[in-house]
Each structure stands twice: as C-alpha cells, then as structure tokens.
Design a protein around this motif. Structure first.
Motif, mmCIF file in Angstrom:
data_model
loop_
_atom_site.group_PDB
_atom_site.id
_atom_site.type_symbol
_atom_site.label_atom_id
_atom_site.label_comp_id
_atom_site.label_asym_id
_atom_site.label_seq_id
_atom_site.Cartn_x
_atom_site.Cartn_y
_atom_site.Cartn_z
ATOM 1 N N LYS A 178 31.960 36.760 6.564
ATOM 2 C CA LYS A 178 32.015 38.159 7.393
ATOM 3 C C LYS A 178 32.253 39.551 6.459
ATOM 4 O O LYS A 178 33.394 39.686 5.622
ATOM 5 C CB LYS A 178 33.250 37.981 8.405
ATOM 6 C CG LYS A 178 32.987 36.697 9.182
ATOM 7 C CD LYS A 178 33.870 36.486 10.201
ATOM 8 C CE LYS A 178 33.510 35.344 11.167
ATOM 9 N NZ LYS A 178 34.242 34.729 12.448
ATOM 10 N N THR A 235 35.481 29.214 7.503
ATOM 11 C CA THR A 235 34.706 29.220 8.557
ATOM 12 C C THR A 235 33.728 29.051 7.065
ATOM 13 O O THR A 235 33.946 30.069 6.402
ATOM 14 C CB THR A 235 34.050 30.888 9.592
ATOM 15 O OG1 THR A 235 33.070 30.193 9.629
ATOM 16 C CG2 THR A 235 34.447 32.025 8.124
ATOM 17 N N LYS A 248 30.731 30.822 7.248
ATOM 18 C CA LYS A 248 30.279 32.345 7.515
ATOM 19 C C LYS A 248 30.835 33.387 7.056
ATOM 20 O O LYS A 248 31.966 33.823 6.730
ATOM 21 C CB LYS A 248 30.171 33.076 9.338
ATOM 22 C CG LYS A 248 29.340 34.013 9.217
ATOM 23 C CD LYS A 248 29.152 34.466 10.648
ATOM 24 C CE LYS A 248 28.612 35.959 11.136
ATOM 25 N NZ LYS A 248 28.444 36.332 12.578
ATOM 26 N N TYR A 255 33.195 41.797 1.870
ATOM 27 C CA TYR A 255 32.787 40.828 2.511
ATOM 28 C C TYR A 255 34.031 39.587 2.456
ATOM 29 O O TYR A 255 34.760 39.894 1.280
ATOM 30 C CB TYR A 255 31.695 40.920 2.278
ATOM 31 C CG TYR A 255 30.394 41.364 2.780
ATOM 32 C CD1 TYR A 255 30.443 41.497 4.180
ATOM 33 C CD2 TYR A 255 30.262 42.211 2.481
ATOM 34 C CE1 TYR A 255 29.405 42.081 5.066
ATOM 35 C CE2 TYR A 255 29.059 43.202 3.078
ATOM 36 C CZ TYR A 255 28.687 43.233 4.485
ATOM 37 O OH TYR A 255 27.948 44.061 4.523
ATOM 38 N N ALA A 261 35.411 42.566 10.471
ATOM 39 C CA ALA A 261 35.022 41.955 11.516
ATOM 40 C C ALA A 261 35.521 40.322 11.391
ATOM 41 O O ALA A 261 34.568 39.136 12.336
ATOM 42 C CB ALA A 261 33.552 41.628 11.265
ATOM 43 N N THR A 262 36.715 40.323 10.899
ATOM 44 C CA THR A 262 37.408 39.136 10.748
ATOM 45 C C THR A 262 38.806 39.007 11.732
ATOM 46 O O THR A 262 38.792 38.026 11.664
ATOM 47 C CB THR A 262 38.374 38.981 9.714
ATOM 48 O OG1 THR A 262 39.187 39.836 8.870
ATOM 49 C CG2 THR A 262 36.861 38.927 7.871
ATOM 50 N N TRP A 292 34.786 42.241 5.909
ATOM 51 C CA TRP A 292 36.220 42.456 6.767
ATOM 52 C C TRP A 292 37.004 42.693 7.681
ATOM 53 O O TRP A 292 37.487 42.281 8.139
ATOM 54 C CB TRP A 292 36.878 43.310 4.861
ATOM 55 C CG TRP A 292 36.594 44.811 4.646
ATOM 56 C CD1 TRP A 292 35.591 45.450 4.520
ATOM 57 C CD2 TRP A 292 37.906 45.248 5.885
ATOM 58 N NE1 TRP A 292 36.428 46.807 5.157
ATOM 59 C CE2 TRP A 292 37.095 46.548 6.192
ATOM 60 C CE3 TRP A 292 39.543 44.790 6.235
ATOM 61 C CZ2 TRP A 292 38.242 48.263 5.578
ATOM 62 C CZ3 TRP A 292 39.733 46.703 6.721
ATOM 63 C CH2 TRP A 292 39.677 47.304 6.453
#
Length: 205
Positions: free
Chosen positions: A169, A165, A167, A159, A173-174, A171
């Motif tokens: 996330k 951000t 949030k 992650y 999904a960035t 890795w």
C-alpha cells in the motif's frame, strides 16, 4: 432537442464507464513521499539488534536516489510480502524469546512485526535494492498500538510492506500514524516523520 429517457441513460452509462476506465488506468504506484524531520531516538529493539549485528548498522549507502518503480519491482515487493507473511508465523517476543523487544531475523519460523520487517528487508536487499530505500518504520495503528512496517522508497512515492496484509500500500493509505524511520543515509540512525509523535515502543533516550 429533447432526448428520450433511454438516450439520457445511455449517455450517463457512457460517462460512468469512462470514469471507471480512467480510474483503473491510473498506475498502482501513485503515492507521495513521507516528510521526515530531524534525527530522533533509536528504538531500543533496534539498538540491541545493532549490538548483535554491528555491520548492519553503520552502512552509509552511496546512492540515495529512490528506487525506480517498475512493473517488475512492484511484483517483487508483492511477492516478498506474501511469501514472508506466509512462511513466518506470528508470535510475541515474550513467547518466542522470554522477553520483550527482541528485533531479530525470524530464522526459527516465528516472529512479531519487527521480525517480518527485517526478513523482508534482508530478502529485498539480497535482490539488489539499496538499504537507502528499505527503511524500518515505527507507526501507531488506529487502535493506538505500536507497530512496525517496512517503507520502500521509490520515484513514484513511498510504499509499505506489512505483516498484517499481503497488499502493498501507499504509505498514506494505511490508516497508520507514522512516527519515525531509519535515516536513508545511515542504517544506524533514525529520523522523525511529520515532526514525530510519542512512540509506543521502547526507545533509547
């Protein structure tokens, strides 16, 4: 037997509802792990950081197993991300220190991406996390600009904690292209990611 339009609609809604429920039932932690390659060049900023903080760059964690992901850890990651992002104000190294590529703790309240990473890493380490699971990582943003984030290794995947951000996330999904990160077994060494790419931040050759 033919069913009425209303009955068919109710069945479709029920199926859609089940699909939505199943989606939200999936835990937030569902990432995979990055694939790393061999040793690679150390970013020049980290090299200078290690000269100033030598004790932080020769640590060889004994336990290399990824952190166990729990609700508590997830809340801790989210809390540290939001807190550091709120407290540290963005400022370039040139404006802050009069030169580029200064990696340091943002103790004066200002910093760029690497400084956010260092502070989050420091806070999570003080909370008991292993440095094998808190890895400074160099990426390329979609616009081509170099950037740094903190990768957190867990048994549910890797992650990312980011100053852009609040949030946390997965890795992958960035939208970033991952270039290199610290080695898990030595805080002074770096390894490539997916065989690496040309890094946009300065590196020790």
């Amino acid at each position: 037997m033919n069913s009425s339009p209303m009955a068919r609609m109710l069945r479709l809604c029920a199926v859609a509802g089940l699909a939505i429920s199943a989606h939200w039932a999936v835990p937030a932690w569902a990432a995979g792990a990055m694939t790393t390659g061999g040793l690679t060049s150390q970013p020049i900023g980290h090299y200078d950081f290690c000269r100033s903080h030598p004790s932080e760059c020769n640590i060889r964690p004994a336990n290399l197993a990824p952190a166990k992901m729990t609700d508590g850890l997830w809340r801790r990651l989210a809390g540290v991300t939001a807190r550091v992002n709120a407290v540290v104000k963005p400022m370039s190294d040139l404006d802050n220190y009069g030169k580029d590529e200064v990696w340091t703790y943002p103790d004066n309240g200002f910093g760029d991406c690497e400084d956010y990473v260092l502070e989050k890493r420091r806070q999570l380490y003080r909370m008991g996390m292993s440095l094998a699971d808190l890895l400074i990582t160099v990426v390329r943003k979609p616009d081509g600009e170099g950037h740094s984030v903190l990768t957190v290794r867990t048994d549910k995947g890797d992650y990312v904690l980011d100053n852009l951000t609040d949030k946390v996330k997965a890795w992958d999904a960035t939208g970033y292209r991952y270039l290199k990160r610290q080695a898990i077994d030595n805080t002074g060494r770096w390894v490539s990611i997916r065989d690496g790419q040309q890094v946009l931040v300065g590196s020790v050759q």
